[in-house]
Design an enzyme around this catalytic site. Sequence first.
Site, PDB file in Angstrom:
ATOM      1  N   GLU A   1       1.013  -1.314   8.300  1.00 48.98           N
ATOM      2  CA  GLU A   1       0.224  -0.162   8.775  1.00 48.98           C
ATOM      3  C   GLU A   1       0.131  -0.015  10.306  1.00 48.98           C
ATOM      4  O   GLU A   1       0.525   1.001  10.871  1.00 48.98           O
ATOM      5  CB  GLU A   1      -1.188  -0.296   8.179  1.00 48.98           C
ATOM      6  CG  GLU A   1      -2.205   0.693   8.699  1.00 48.98           C
ATOM      7  CD  GLU A   1      -1.930   2.117   8.276  1.00 48.98           C
ATOM      8  OE1 GLU A   1      -1.646   2.343   7.102  1.00 48.98           O
ATOM      9  OE2 GLU A   1      -2.003   3.013   9.141  1.00 48.98           O
TER      10      GLU A   1
ATOM     11  N   GLY B   1      -8.840  20.718  19.736  1.00 47.11           N
ATOM     12  CA  GLY B   1      -8.484  22.135  19.663  1.00 47.11           C
ATOM     13  C   GLY B   1      -9.034  22.855  20.879  1.00 47.11           C
ATOM     14  O   GLY B   1      -9.404  22.237  21.877  1.00 47.11           O
ATOM     15  N   GLY B   2      -9.120  24.162  20.797  1.00 48.78           N
ATOM     16  CA  GLY B   2      -9.601  24.931  21.939  1.00 48.78           C
ATOM     17  C   GLY B   2     -11.123  24.976  22.036  1.00 48.78           C
ATOM     18  O   GLY B   2     -11.668  25.574  22.962  1.00 48.78           O
TER      19      GLY B   2
ATOM     20  N   ASP C   1       0.401   3.814   5.965  1.00 50.50           N
ATOM     21  CA  ASP C   1       0.675   3.452   4.573  1.00 50.50           C
ATOM     22  C   ASP C   1       0.377   4.612   3.627  1.00 50.50           C
ATOM     23  O   ASP C   1       1.269   5.176   2.999  1.00 50.50           O
ATOM     24  CB  ASP C   1      -0.181   2.250   4.162  1.00 50.50           C
ATOM     25  CG  ASP C   1       0.436   0.941   4.617  1.00 50.50           C
ATOM     26  OD1 ASP C   1       1.669   0.870   4.667  1.00 50.50           O
ATOM     27  OD2 ASP C   1      -0.301   0.003   4.910  1.00 50.50           O
TER      28      ASP C   1
ATOM     29  N   GLN D   1       0.771  -1.245   0.000  1.00 44.97           N
ATOM     30  CA  GLN D   1       0.000   0.000   0.000  1.00 44.97           C
ATOM     31  C   GLN D   1       0.805   1.299   0.000  1.00 44.97           C
ATOM     32  O   GLN D   1       0.494   2.229  -0.751  1.00 44.97           O
ATOM     33  CB  GLN D   1      -0.968   0.015   1.198  1.00 44.97           C
ATOM     34  CG  GLN D   1      -1.899   1.203   1.165  1.00 44.97           C
ATOM     35  CD  GLN D   1      -2.833   1.337   2.341  1.00 44.97           C
ATOM     36  OE1 GLN D   1      -3.349   2.406   2.590  1.00 44.97           O
ATOM     37  NE2 GLN D   1      -3.094   0.282   3.086  1.00 44.97           N
TER      38      GLN D   1
HETATM   39  N1  CAO Z   1      12.049 -10.136  -9.142  1.00 40.49           N
HETATM   40  C1  CAO Z   1      12.740 -10.925  -8.312  1.00 40.49           C
HETATM   41  N2  CAO Z   1      12.579 -10.888  -6.952  1.00 40.49           N
HETATM   42  C2  CAO Z   1      11.668 -10.032  -6.456  1.00 40.49           C
HETATM   43  C3  CAO Z   1      10.917  -9.193  -7.288  1.00 40.49           C
HETATM   44  C4  CAO Z   1      11.125  -9.272  -8.689  1.00 40.49           C
HETATM   45  N3  CAO Z   1      10.451  -8.518  -9.531  1.00 40.49           N
HETATM   46  N4  CAO Z   1      10.093  -8.462  -6.499  1.00 40.49           N
HETATM   47  C5  CAO Z   1      10.316  -8.834  -5.227  1.00 40.49           C
HETATM   48  N5  CAO Z   1      11.271  -9.777  -5.196  1.00 40.49           N
HETATM   49  C6  CAO Z   1      11.831 -10.460  -4.014  1.00 40.49           C
HETATM   50  C7  CAO Z   1      12.800  -9.599  -3.247  1.00 40.49           C
HETATM   51  O1  CAO Z   1      14.070  -9.593  -3.861  1.00 40.49           O
HETATM   52  C8  CAO Z   1      12.803 -10.294  -1.875  1.00 40.49           C
HETATM   53  O2  CAO Z   1      13.647 -11.410  -1.956  1.00 40.49           O
HETATM   54  P1  CAO Z   1      14.913 -11.624  -0.966  1.00 40.49           P
HETATM   55  O3  CAO Z   1      14.347 -11.482   0.431  1.00 40.49           O
HETATM   56  O4  CAO Z   1      15.364 -12.991  -1.335  1.00 40.49           O
HETATM   57  O5  CAO Z   1      15.881 -10.553  -1.266  1.00 40.49           O
HETATM   58  C9  CAO Z   1      11.377 -10.849  -1.778  1.00 40.49           C
HETATM   59  O6  CAO Z   1      10.813 -10.693  -3.078  1.00 40.49           O
HETATM   60  C10 CAO Z   1      10.488 -10.198  -0.778  1.00 40.49           C
HETATM   61  O7  CAO Z   1      10.495  -8.778  -0.799  1.00 40.49           O
HETATM   62  P2  CAO Z   1      10.177  -7.962   0.553  1.00 40.49           P
HETATM   63  O8  CAO Z   1      11.242  -8.317   1.511  1.00 40.49           O
HETATM   64  O9  CAO Z   1       9.987  -6.544   0.355  1.00 40.49           O
HETATM   65  O10 CAO Z   1       8.730  -8.536   0.914  1.00 40.49           O
HETATM   66  P3  CAO Z   1       8.209  -9.212   2.264  1.00 40.49           P
HETATM   67  O11 CAO Z   1       6.965  -9.900   1.867  1.00 40.49           O
HETATM   68  O12 CAO Z   1       9.255 -10.028   2.945  1.00 40.49           O
HETATM   69  O13 CAO Z   1       7.863  -7.967   3.187  1.00 40.49           O
HETATM   70  C11 CAO Z   1       6.912  -5.811   3.703  1.00 40.49           C
HETATM   71  C12 CAO Z   1       6.778  -7.123   2.902  1.00 40.49           C
HETATM   72  C13 CAO Z   1       5.807  -4.884   3.272  1.00 40.49           C
HETATM   73  C14 CAO Z   1       6.771  -6.115   5.208  1.00 40.49           C
HETATM   74  C15 CAO Z   1       8.296  -5.205   3.428  1.00 40.49           C
HETATM   75  O14 CAO Z   1       8.440  -5.031   2.055  1.00 40.49           O
HETATM   76  C16 CAO Z   1       8.565  -3.880   4.126  1.00 40.49           C
HETATM   77  O15 CAO Z   1       8.801  -3.818   5.335  1.00 40.49           O
HETATM   78  N6  CAO Z   1       8.577  -2.786   3.347  1.00 40.49           N
HETATM   79  C17 CAO Z   1       8.912  -1.474   3.842  1.00 40.49           C
HETATM   80  C18 CAO Z   1       7.808  -0.901   4.656  1.00 40.49           C
HETATM   81  C19 CAO Z   1       6.510  -0.811   3.883  1.00 40.49           C
HETATM   82  O16 CAO Z   1       6.396  -0.235   2.834  1.00 40.49           O
HETATM   83  N7  CAO Z   1       5.477  -1.366   4.491  1.00 40.49           N
HETATM   84  C20 CAO Z   1       4.143  -1.112   4.001  1.00 40.49           C
HETATM   85  C21 CAO Z   1       3.520  -2.275   3.460  1.00 40.49           C
HETATM   86  S1  CAO Z   1       1.802  -1.923   3.304  1.00 40.49           S
HETATM   87  O17 CAO Z   1       1.186  -2.207   4.803  1.00 40.49           O
END
Ligand code: CAO
Length: 416
Positions: free
Chosen positions: A138, A246-247, A167, A16
């Site tokens: 979030e 607020g006030g 988000d 998001q």
């Molecule tokens: N090609 C190849 N690999 C890909 C890819 C692509 N097009 N797109 C994603 N990947 C891979 C990444 O390289 C990663 O792999 P490795 O861990 O092996 O390096 C894997 O997909 C996962 O990506 P991620 O770590 O971002 O995703 P996650 O599911 O583990 O975590 C989230 C999700 C949202 C918790 C994390 O991305 C995060 O903390 N983001 C920053 C904060 C944020 O924006 N949070 C808001 C989310 S909305 O509530």
Amino acid sequence: MEALKGVNILDFTHVQSGPTCTQLLAWFGANVIKIERPGGGDITRSQLRDIEEVDSLYFTMLNHNKKSITLNIKDKSGKEVLEDLIKKSDVFVENFAPGTIERMGYGWDEIQKINPKIILASVKGFGPGPYEDCKVYENIAQCAGGAASTTGFLDGPPLVTGAQIGDSGTGLHLALGIVTALFQREKSGKGQRVDVSMQDGVVNLCRVKLRDYQRLKSGPLNEYSQYGKGIPFTDTTPRSGNDSGGGQPGWILKCKGWENDPDAYVYFITQAPVWDKICRVIGKEEWIEDQGYSSPKARLDKLELIFNTIEEWTKTKSKYDVVSICDPLGIPCGPILSMKEIANDQSLKDTGTIVEVDHPVRGKYISVGCPIKLSDSKAEVSRSPLLGEHNDEVLRDILNYDEDKINKVKQSDAMK
Ligand code: CAO
């Protein structure tokens, strides 16, 4: 003419926070290309699905006006396509977990070598410090940013809010950072990094609560209803229920039909300059001159009684009638609107804040259009892309690959 026409955004965002940022930029006319993992794409395409095999509303409502290409960044040819795209882009936006983009080989140092003018915009859960490696969603941001501890009722636990301040709020902050960096690049000719943490975004939105924490050093906060009730304050900002903050004291009051309708309520503010009008409209003229009620200070320890009395009046009217009676008198109040009411609100439809979008697989659905209105750059909402819908178009028209090269990329593992 669209404000950001000609700006090329490489959208490597998911879920998001990042997608809301790039959607805003797309509404302002930027050319946004969303890069998605072959197979499933952005995880939200298949999360919270209401119709089987159809992109979820979660995805479609956050990814309007974008193009989608599938690219496996762990494949050699996928990397080559990405690097060609980086060369042609003004901004690269990502919100992967901490360390992910660096592991992919596209951290700030690497990306700058490919395109020194590029702006790298990132969302992370936390900024540098003890939590910098944490993954964040979030509600974690709402809690770590001070929102939850200041939301809810005094005698209840911390509460998260329905507004996605962690988000979508962070997406807004990031979008402002990006357009500011683009503006500076006009003069400096250089790209830069734009980093926004979700915790920082929420802290920024909780600014007034940090104000109140400091005011506590000088004594109790008399605009909080707990003051009037004689409940002592601690050394930090308390939860203040539906106090107006607020006030001018305010509260949520029941309206006609509240017994069966959970949203039959109105927010009512006893703004001091219209105190006499409030008294007249609720039939309490005697409070106008009564020393115990005539000044805001005198009313502080009677707010509960005052709001209960006003509520006896609001309970006899619908929330809409309360507003139509109070608004001409200058009494600030507003109806509690349900999502159903918002979805069907004609004025929100007229301004393009609520829009109907047609999707080739899903059919028609309702969404939120651009909430920022520019007089010279009207945001038209177009549907979200299907996964990989623009693979050919991007390779051919943006990267100018010839047929041979396009076929090679498509035969490799780059897009599968
Ligand atoms: N090609 C190849 N690999 C890909 C890819 C692509 N097009 N797109 C994603 N990947 C891979 C990444 O390289 C990663 O792999 P490795 O861990 O092996 O390096 C894997 O997909 C996962 O990506 P991620 O770590 O971002 O995703 P996650 O599911 O583990 O975590 C989230 C999700 C949202 C918790 C994390 O991305 C995060 O903390 N983001 C920053 C904060 C944020 O924006 N949070 C808001 C989310 S909305 O509530």
